[in-house]
Write an enzyme that holds these catalytic residues in place. Structure first.
Site, PDB file in Angstrom:
ATOM      1  CB  THR A 186      -2.457  -8.034   2.303  1.00  0.00           C
ATOM      2  OG1 THR A 186      -3.005  -6.849   1.733  1.00  0.00           O
ATOM      3  CG2 THR A 186      -3.370  -9.212   2.040  1.00  0.00           C
ATOM      4  CE  LYS A 187      -2.690  -2.162   1.158  1.00  0.00           C
ATOM      5  NZ  LYS A 187      -3.784  -3.046   0.731  1.00  0.00           N
TER       6      LYS A 187
END
Ligand SMILES: Cc1ncc(COP(=O)(O)O)c(C=O)c1O
Length: 389
Positions: A186-187
């Site tokens: 998700t980064k």
């Protein structure tokens, strides 16, 4: 009722294009899957991008934090200062050493560690501070570095959210003793799972590199490259934290797109703020003049005193309308482990305890369309207006 005509807008969708797929396939065809030339290239490009002297690629930000604390020589019964408003990883790495995580409350507006509350937590056993650049907003590093200098502490930055983030004229990655980034799915850029430890210190870098691969000596590490030989020596009991070339291939392409991804997230954040700040029940995120915000997270605070619904019900309403939201974070001091092991109480950290009840992270990622951004804002407007006291 969920609006069945709409596709669910997930809290996050990674931006993986054909270029990433092609690069990974090339690695798969190359016959060299684990740490090798792609990882080396990724480290070099990453150093170039943030401006650090060294970058050590690993399999997560958690590993990078662990290696950084090991490199500074953290020992049993030492203490490390960190914010309670963070993810499990920041605290757990301290406990790996049987050292003590000493938690600090956050600022009410930025949710960053409150620098004015750090000094009172310092003891003779304090060895380091781990500031967390929450959401992608840099902590007030001058204040933190000054405290560190005065008490001879090391600064290990948890930069899991903050690529790319500027603090004054510097990129995050060049400020503290070691800076740890995350490339979790998700980064802001992803390698699926992955992390990077950046430092200007030659000894820390060498130590982290050796410890990331079983503690085998530096030259032996080269056995993964053509110039290496079969011989190696174990000089410390290390870990298995190295990054694979498959992950690094993804990272190389993602890094090229990092600025473009950032521009898109910044433009979504700008639209959200322009619109949502018209609702008095919502506090939009602040950005301090000293730096930039990577917009990994866009966290609003609900003034639940003037609403008929609480934060959880708000998230439920968003879900019914087909929008995924999240909460960052459940502060560490409220988790059963921390309560049991260290006796933390909610009232020890009044700001974080209160903010936790109000905070909601909205979807923000490059793949979101303008229409989706508009839909999120309209839905929030509708929910708020329907639930005013
Ligand atoms: C603040 C913070 N630190 C550390 C981590 C750990 O990152 P990783 O999953 O790469 O170990 C996360 C992950 O979400 C995080 O949010």
């Amino acid at each position: 009722m969920v609006d069945m005509n709409r596709k669910y807008l997930a809290f996050h969708r990674p931006s993986i294009g054909e270029e990433e797929i092609k690069e990974v396939v090339e690695v798969l065809r190359s016959g060299w899957l684990t740490t090798g030339s792609k990882t080396k290239q990724f480290e070099d490009k990453f150093s170039e991008y943030v401006g650090s002297k060294h970058s050590v690629a690993v399999n997560s930000c958690t590993s990078a934090l662990h290696l950084a604390l090991n490199a500074i020589g953290l020992q049993e019964n030492d203490e490390v200062i960190l914010p309670t408003m963070t993810f499990a990883a920041t605290g757990e790495v301290v406990t790996y050493f049987n050292a003590k995580p000493v938690l600090v409350d956050c600022e009410e507006d930025t949710l960053l560690i409150d620098p004015s509350k750090i000094e009172e937590k310092i003891s003779k056993r304090t060895k380091a501070i781990i500031p967390v650049h929450y959401g992608g907003h840099a902590c007030d590093m001058d204040k933190i570095l000054e405290i560190a200098r005065n008490y001879d502490l090391k600064v290990i930055e948890d930069a899991a959210h903050s690529l790319p983030t500027k603090y004054k004229a510097k990129m995050i990655g060049t400020v503290g003793n070691v800076t740890c980034f995350s490339f979790y799915a998700t980064k802001t850029i992803t390698t699926g799972e992955g992390g990077m430890a950046c430092t200007d210190d030659d000894e820390f870098a060498e130590n982290m590199r050796i410890m990331s691969l079983h503690g085998i000596s530096k030259d032996a590490w080269k056995r993964y490259f053509t110039e290496g030989s079969w011989y190696y020596e174990v000089i410390e009991a290390g870990y298995k934290y190295n990054m694979t070339d498959i992950a690094a291939a993804l990272g190389l392409i993602q890094l090229k797109k990092c600025d473009e991804f950032y521009q898109r997230r910044a433009s979504i954040a700008c639209k959200y703020s322009e619109t949502l700040r018209n609702l008095p029940e919502i506090k939009t995120p602040v950005v301090r003049a000293y730096g930039t915000h990577a917009w990994h997270l866009y966290a609003i605070q609900l003034n639940t005193d003037v609403l008929k619904i609480n934060r959880s019900q708000f998230i439920e309403e968003m879900k019914k309308n087909g929008i995924g939201c999240s909460v960052h974070f459940i502060p560490l001091h409220l988790h059963p482990f921390y309560v049991k092991a260290f006796g933390f109480k909610p009232e020890d950290f009044p700001v974080s305890t209160q903010v936790y009840e109000r905070v909601v992270s909205l979807p923000i990622y490059p793949k979101m369309t303008d229409e989706e951004v508009e839909y999120v804002m309209q839905t929030i407007d509708k929910i708020i207006k329907n639930n005013r006291n």
